[in-house]
Design a protein around this motif. Structure first.
Motif, mmCIF file in Angstrom:
data_model
loop_
_atom_site.group_PDB
_atom_site.id
_atom_site.type_symbol
_atom_site.label_atom_id
_atom_site.label_comp_id
_atom_site.label_asym_id
_atom_site.label_seq_id
_atom_site.Cartn_x
_atom_site.Cartn_y
_atom_site.Cartn_z
ATOM 1 N N GLY A 1 0.561 -1.339 -0.025
ATOM 2 C CA GLY A 1 0.124 0.091 0.017
ATOM 3 C C GLY A 1 0.778 1.214 0.041
ATOM 4 N N ASP A 2 2.215 1.251 0.330
ATOM 5 C CA ASP A 2 2.969 2.571 0.254
ATOM 6 C C ASP A 2 3.095 3.100 -1.205
ATOM 7 N N ILE A 3 3.069 4.299 -1.178
ATOM 8 C CA ILE A 3 3.146 4.948 -2.848
ATOM 9 C C ILE A 3 4.798 5.269 -2.929
ATOM 10 N N VAL A 4 5.089 4.536 -3.931
ATOM 11 C CA VAL A 4 6.501 4.342 -4.476
ATOM 12 C C VAL A 4 6.995 5.235 -5.504
ATOM 13 N N ALA A 5 5.949 5.675 -6.293
ATOM 14 C CA ALA A 5 6.496 6.557 -7.396
ATOM 15 C C ALA A 5 5.119 7.204 -8.062
ATOM 16 N N VAL A 6 5.278 8.046 -8.889
ATOM 17 C CA VAL A 6 4.205 8.976 -9.555
ATOM 18 C C VAL A 6 4.506 8.883 -11.064
ATOM 19 N N VAL A 7 3.711 8.371 -11.770
ATOM 20 C CA VAL A 7 3.722 8.154 -13.356
ATOM 21 C C VAL A 7 2.624 8.951 -14.024
ATOM 22 N N GLU A 8 3.153 9.396 -15.042
ATOM 23 C CA GLU A 8 2.173 10.383 -15.931
ATOM 24 C C GLU A 8 1.469 9.263 -17.086
ATOM 25 N N THR A 9 0.206 9.348 -17.135
ATOM 26 C CA THR A 9 -0.233 8.521 -18.310
ATOM 27 C C THR A 9 -1.304 9.467 -19.092
#
Length: 392
Positions: A32-40
């Protein structure tokens, strides 16, 4: 899992661009940890980890276009073997221009990717990544005052990390204590204190109070502290050199008597707000003013005038404590009256030794405005007033 890969974030998703890492090698992650942000095409999306372990390596660089299934990071679970490191995915190179005689294939016009609804939320909510919001809370920053470098102007972690944390906000009690501490330091450094003490018999005052308070509810009773305060006010009216302020122009006696009252705070520390125009109050009104002042002081609801316009201060130890006290003058005042706890002690009356309730009265005086004669006279007047409490 050994290698954490680009997940599919929708049936129509084929790839995404990595715009922010929220973890570093060595970090421990849980499900559940957020590890990255990706643009789609749907906007900026936060990538969650679905396993527990330790981040051993980041396999994708910021700006890389990552198809679904592309390796993102190596996460080692306990007892798990790390596979051979895949080749890092680099940012997509710029395509070569086609030959001059070749007719380029028409390219579809794609709309600019909007910011994800969960980042660009309702009106008034600043578009930002979760890591940026967490870091901003840690630093005490307002995201509304920052510029974002993420998709659609969203604020990402790097935008926050470049900012400096504002100084910690102090509570009203902290500010009050800070001001008192500065005043006390300045007082001892700049005011030539001297001290005179006198033991006085308060048995007549306590006997009178017992009679005066008989049959009254607690809210209407007068306490010994009110008698001390009333005697301070009346004695200061007679000995004007102890009531006023010492400034750059010298001592300025005050026409008003605004006695400060030292109040112990429940959170610790001491404040000495003043009762304004106390010379116009009788004993009962002065008792009511004392109750109100103490209540508001302990609730942190004092007025600025009460903290700055005192002309003399009274500090009493109440019913228990040390026998005497010599206080520090609150500048720009020139005197502080300290009263020890009353106690039953032997006292000589008309040649006979009797048990009496005694207190030690001490005046701390500024030698620039007073000398021993004036300070001694103040103590004598105070003693005389307490011996006839019915006149107060």
């Amino acid at each position: 899992m050994g290698v954490f890969t680009m997940p599919s974030l929708g049936a129509d998703m084929e790839a995404g661009q990595l715009i922010e890492w929220l973890v570093s090698p060595g970090d421990t992650v849980t499900r559940g940890d957020i590890v990255a942000v990706v643009e789609t095409q749907k906007g900026a999306i936060e990538i969650e980890c679905f396993e527990e372990g330790t981040v051993k390596d980041l396999l994708a660089e910021i700006g890389a276009d990552l198809p679904v299934g592309a390796p993102l990071a190596v996460i080692q679970a306990k007892g798990e073997t790390i596979p051979e490191r895949p080749v890092p995915v680099q940012p997509s190179p710029v395509a070569k221009e086609p030959p001059v005689d070749a007719k380029p294939a028409p390219q579809p016009v794609m709309p600019a990717p909007p910011v994800a609804p969960h980042i660009a939320a309702a009106p008034g909510v600043v578009p930002s990544s979760p890591a940026a919001r967490i870091k901003a809370r840690e630093l005490g920053l307002d995201l509304a005052g920052l510029s974002g470098s993420g998709p659609g102007g969203a604020i990402v972690l790097a935008d926050v990390e470049t900012q400096k944390a504002p100084p910690p906000r102090r509570s009203p009690q902290d500010e009050m204590r800070r001001a008192i501490a500065a005043a006390m330091t300045r007082s001892k450094q700049t005011i030539p204190h001297f001290y005179l003490s006198q033991t006085i018999d308060v048995t007549p005052a306590m006997d009178w109070l017992t009679s005066f308070n008989e049959g009254k509810p607690p809210s209407e009773r007068v306490l010994l502290g009110a008698l001390f305060l009333r005697a301070t006010v009346l004695a200061a009216a007679k000995v004007k050199t102890v009531n006023g302020h010492f400034t750059d122009e010298g001592f300025r006696p005050s026409d008003k008597i605004n006695p400060g009252l030292a109040v112990a705070l429940r959170s610790g520390g001491l404040v000495a707000p003043a009762i304004m125009d106390a010379e116009q109050m009788g004993l009962v009104d002065l008792m009511a003013a004392m109750r109100d002042l103490v209540t508001r002081a302990r609730a942190g609801r004092l007025r600025s005038s009460e903290m700055t316009e005192g002309t003399i201060t009274l500090s009493s130890l109440g019913d228990s404590g040390a026998e005497s006290m010599a206080g520090v003058i609150f500048p720009p005042q020139v005197a502080l009256v300290g009263i020890g706890a009353p106690g039953l002690r032997p006292w000589v009356i008309d040649g006979s030794v009797e048990p009496r309730q005694l207190v030690t009265l001490t005046i701390s005086a500024d030698h620039r405005a007073n000398d021993g004669r004036q300070a001694s006279r103040f103590l004598s007047v105070f003693d005389s007033l307490l011996s006839t409490p019915e006149a107060l």
